[in-house]
Design a protein around this motif. Sequence first.
Motif, short mmCIF file in Angstrom:
data_model
loop_
_atom_site.label_atom_id
_atom_site.label_comp_id
_atom_site.label_asym_id
_atom_site.label_seq_id
_atom_site.Cartn_x
_atom_site.Cartn_y
_atom_site.Cartn_z
N SER A 27 -2.11 -14.03 -3.09
CA SER A 27 -1.05 -13.99 -2.06
C SER A 27 0.19 -13.29 -2.57
O SER A 27 0.85 -12.53 -1.84
CB SER A 27 -0.70 -15.42 -1.63
OG SER A 27 -1.84 -16.07 -1.11
N LEU A 28 0.50 -13.50 -3.85
CA LEU A 28 1.68 -12.85 -4.44
C LEU A 28 1.48 -11.34 -4.53
O LEU A 28 2.45 -10.58 -4.37
CB LEU A 28 1.97 -13.44 -5.82
CG LEU A 28 2.46 -14.91 -5.84
CD1 LEU A 28 2.66 -15.38 -7.29
CD2 LEU A 28 3.74 -15.06 -5.04
N CYS A 29 0.25 -10.91 -4.81
CA CYS A 29 -0.03 -9.47 -4.85
C CYS A 29 0.27 -8.83 -3.49
O CYS A 29 0.93 -7.78 -3.39
CB CYS A 29 -1.49 -9.22 -5.22
SG CYS A 29 -1.86 -9.58 -6.96
N VAL A 30 -0.21 -9.46 -2.41
CA VAL A 30 0.02 -8.93 -1.07
C VAL A 30 1.49 -9.01 -0.71
O VAL A 30 2.08 -8.06 -0.14
CB VAL A 30 -0.84 -9.69 -0.05
CG1 VAL A 30 -0.54 -9.23 1.38
CG2 VAL A 30 -2.33 -9.52 -0.36
N LEU A 31 2.11 -10.15 -1.03
CA LEU A 31 3.51 -10.35 -0.70
C LEU A 31 4.41 -9.31 -1.38
O LEU A 31 5.34 -8.76 -0.77
CB LEU A 31 3.95 -11.77 -1.09
CG LEU A 31 5.43 -12.10 -0.90
CD1 LEU A 31 5.82 -12.03 0.58
CD2 LEU A 31 5.73 -13.48 -1.47
N THR A 32 4.14 -9.05 -2.66
CA THR A 32 5.01 -8.12 -3.39
C THR A 32 4.84 -6.69 -2.87
O THR A 32 5.78 -5.89 -2.91
CB THR A 32 4.70 -8.17 -4.90
OG1 THR A 32 3.29 -8.02 -5.11
CG2 THR A 32 5.18 -9.47 -5.50
N VAL A 33 3.64 -6.31 -2.40
CA VAL A 33 3.46 -4.99 -1.78
C VAL A 33 4.33 -4.88 -0.52
O VAL A 33 5.02 -3.89 -0.28
CB VAL A 33 1.97 -4.74 -1.44
CG1 VAL A 33 1.83 -3.51 -0.55
CG2 VAL A 33 1.17 -4.57 -2.72
N ALA A 59 -2.11 -2.93 -1.03
CA ALA A 59 -2.39 -4.35 -1.27
C ALA A 59 -3.78 -4.54 -1.85
O ALA A 59 -3.99 -5.32 -2.79
CB ALA A 59 -2.24 -5.13 0.04
N LEU A 60 -4.79 -3.80 -1.30
CA LEU A 60 -6.15 -3.91 -1.84
C LEU A 60 -6.20 -3.46 -3.29
O LEU A 60 -6.88 -4.06 -4.13
CB LEU A 60 -7.11 -3.09 -0.97
CG LEU A 60 -7.40 -3.65 0.43
CD1 LEU A 60 -8.30 -2.68 1.20
CD2 LEU A 60 -8.08 -5.01 0.31
N ALA A 61 -5.49 -2.38 -3.59
CA ALA A 61 -5.48 -1.89 -4.97
C ALA A 61 -4.84 -2.90 -5.91
O ALA A 61 -5.29 -3.11 -7.05
CB ALA A 61 -4.73 -0.57 -5.03
N SER A 62 -3.78 -3.56 -5.42
CA SER A 62 -3.11 -4.58 -6.25
C SER A 62 -4.07 -5.72 -6.57
O SER A 62 -4.15 -6.18 -7.72
CB SER A 62 -1.88 -5.11 -5.52
OG SER A 62 -1.25 -6.12 -6.28
N LEU A 63 -4.81 -6.18 -5.55
CA LEU A 63 -5.78 -7.25 -5.78
C LEU A 63 -6.88 -6.80 -6.75
O LEU A 63 -7.29 -7.56 -7.63
CB LEU A 63 -6.40 -7.69 -4.45
CG LEU A 63 -5.46 -8.39 -3.45
CD1 LEU A 63 -6.17 -8.57 -2.11
CD2 LEU A 63 -5.04 -9.75 -4.00
N ALA A 64 -7.33 -5.58 -6.58
CA ALA A 64 -8.43 -5.08 -7.42
C ALA A 64 -8.02 -4.93 -8.87
O ALA A 64 -8.83 -5.15 -9.79
CB ALA A 64 -8.91 -3.74 -6.86
N PHE A 65 -6.77 -4.55 -9.12
CA PHE A 65 -6.30 -4.39 -10.50
C PHE A 65 -5.86 -5.73 -11.12
O PHE A 65 -6.17 -6.04 -12.27
CB PHE A 65 -5.12 -3.40 -10.55
CG PHE A 65 -5.49 -1.98 -10.26
CD1 PHE A 65 -6.76 -1.49 -10.55
CD2 PHE A 65 -4.56 -1.11 -9.70
CE1 PHE A 65 -7.09 -0.17 -10.29
CE2 PHE A 65 -4.89 0.21 -9.44
CZ PHE A 65 -6.16 0.68 -9.73
N ALA A 66 -5.09 -6.52 -10.37
CA ALA A 66 -4.42 -7.68 -10.94
C ALA A 66 -5.37 -8.83 -11.26
O ALA A 66 -5.35 -9.36 -12.39
CB ALA A 66 -3.32 -8.17 -9.99
#
Length: 635
Positions: A27-33, A59-66
């Motif tokens: 959720s934080l990954c999506v929120l920060t994007v 957002a998808l890239a953030s989830l995939a990396f983080a």
Amino acid sequence: MLNRLAMPILGMPRAAKRIVVLGVDASLCVLTVWLAYYLRLGEWVTFFDDSMWQPWSAALASLAFALPLFIVHGLYRAIFRYSGLFALMTVCKAVAIYGVLYATVFTAIGVTGVPRTIGLIQPILLLLLVGASRLMARFWLGGLYQRQLQVASLPKVLIYGAGNAGRQLAGAMSNSHEMRVVGFLDDDDRLHGHVLNAQPIYSPEDLPDLVRTLGINTVLLAIPSASRQRRNEIITRIQAAHVQVRTLPSVSEIAQGRVSLSDLRELDIDDLLGREPVSPNHILLGKNITGKVVLVTGAGGSIGGELCRQILALQPIRLVMVELSEYALYQISEELQARLKDAAGVELVPLLASVRDEERMREIMLSWRPDTVYHAAAYKHVPLVEHNPVEGIRNNTLGTLITARAATEAGVSDFVLISTDKAVRPTNIMGASKRLAEMVLQAMAAEGPRTRLSMVRFGNVLGSSGSVVPKFRQQIRDGGPITLTHLDITRYFMSIPEAAQLVIQAGAMARGGEVFVLDMGEPVRIYDLALRMIELSGLTVRDEHHPEGDIEIEVSGLRPGEKLYEELLIGNDPKPTQHPRIMQAKEEFLTWECLQVELGRLDESLSRQDIEAIRDVLAKLVSGYRCGDPMVAAA
């Protein structure tokens, strides 16, 4: 509310907690994007719209990396409530690698529809929020978890009594750092199975099972209005469960207001005497005290101090306290000064003096002119007096003679000697010296002085200095062993307040020369007393049959002059009095003319320190006296 939300989280299994944290990070990954887009564009965007901006890809890239990076770096193996600097450094390291990858894709290479600055802004925001989430978990869950652990580690207790006192005690203990209430016990079967103050009410019959299943180690008695006999029945029932017992004071001892945790005290052994104290006769109590000048010798001792407390409550004009020990006199004087607000108009006079100092005692009597004298000054510890016979006789016998003479010369109305059951057929110097003191008063009374001379004889008082109860209690606290002189030794016991009340009432019935004897109830076997104190402390006895027990009882053998059994009467024909707990003994004595000659011989022997001659005089004067051979004492 936060604490209520935290409780289900703390109770979740570890795998579920990891999934929750993984979801939070996602959720934080999506929120920060989303926040990064706002900071870049100055307006909020939606993830799926027809505009040129496409935040969903970022957002998808953030989830995939983080998430894979966080898993690899062990961010979900850490216990967040214990998160510290090391855990934060791990977060920084993982987010730094993530930031390099994310910036490479969206800033260095570029993705259509995603501003290049998003690749720089979002990793910074993610670092701040992920780090903040770990810190919040530490301070929110960590303190609560520690409190949970502390509460769980507290001794678990049950409150016996679901009445007002029990409810108030449970409320006072709700934030206690000493123990945790897990339920109530009550005799009323209509309450069993119900809940009070969020705690279940059990039957006392279930106590042994509750000790095993709930880990109960203490029962608190919240039945202040129960009779002593009823308390004794309850304690006997609890005793079999091997738990510690603590109690609230009786109704008369509880101050106005709510019951508090500080009111709890260790179980007094006088709770176990199994008999109700008789209500005092207030006419007898006040007869020789109210509105008069009263003098107490030995005012700093156990009995003398309690006499002073009760005399103060009876509103004398003046209370003169005579004591040899400066510290003991200071203690009782300070205590009584604090009570003066409830006894306005009473003058307290603390005087340092020895009852062996004839000139000093005469001066005190003539200066303060007491109406009533209670003579409690004495050396009472049998082994010490046996090793110091000259001092014991000078203090107990001659000190009584000196004080009584000074009282009669000053025109004192009533003189009451505090005597002991050890004066009956004594096998020790202490007992013989006290019987001889009784005989001195009997002989003087027969001469017909204006002063009414009487004596009150009773056994051991519970909790006095040197008595077995505080000694055993301290030995139990120290882990044992409890030391006992003989397995079959028995003694009479009475509470100090009851003994002092009866002394005052007995003295008020005197006409001159009486030997009053207090009804001490049934004698108590000291070994049984030790057993009960161990069991009511929640411990067990260690012996050859129970080598795994907690407290050992050691038998050391009778001390010089010690008797197995104490008696209260020399003769066998006591007369009743107007008080059901006070009898009048019929004891033989010598005339003053004969006794005076023998006392002169005794004084000479004391001056020469001639122990054999001293013993001969005592054997001649005191009926049944046998010098202190323990084997003779046991016969």
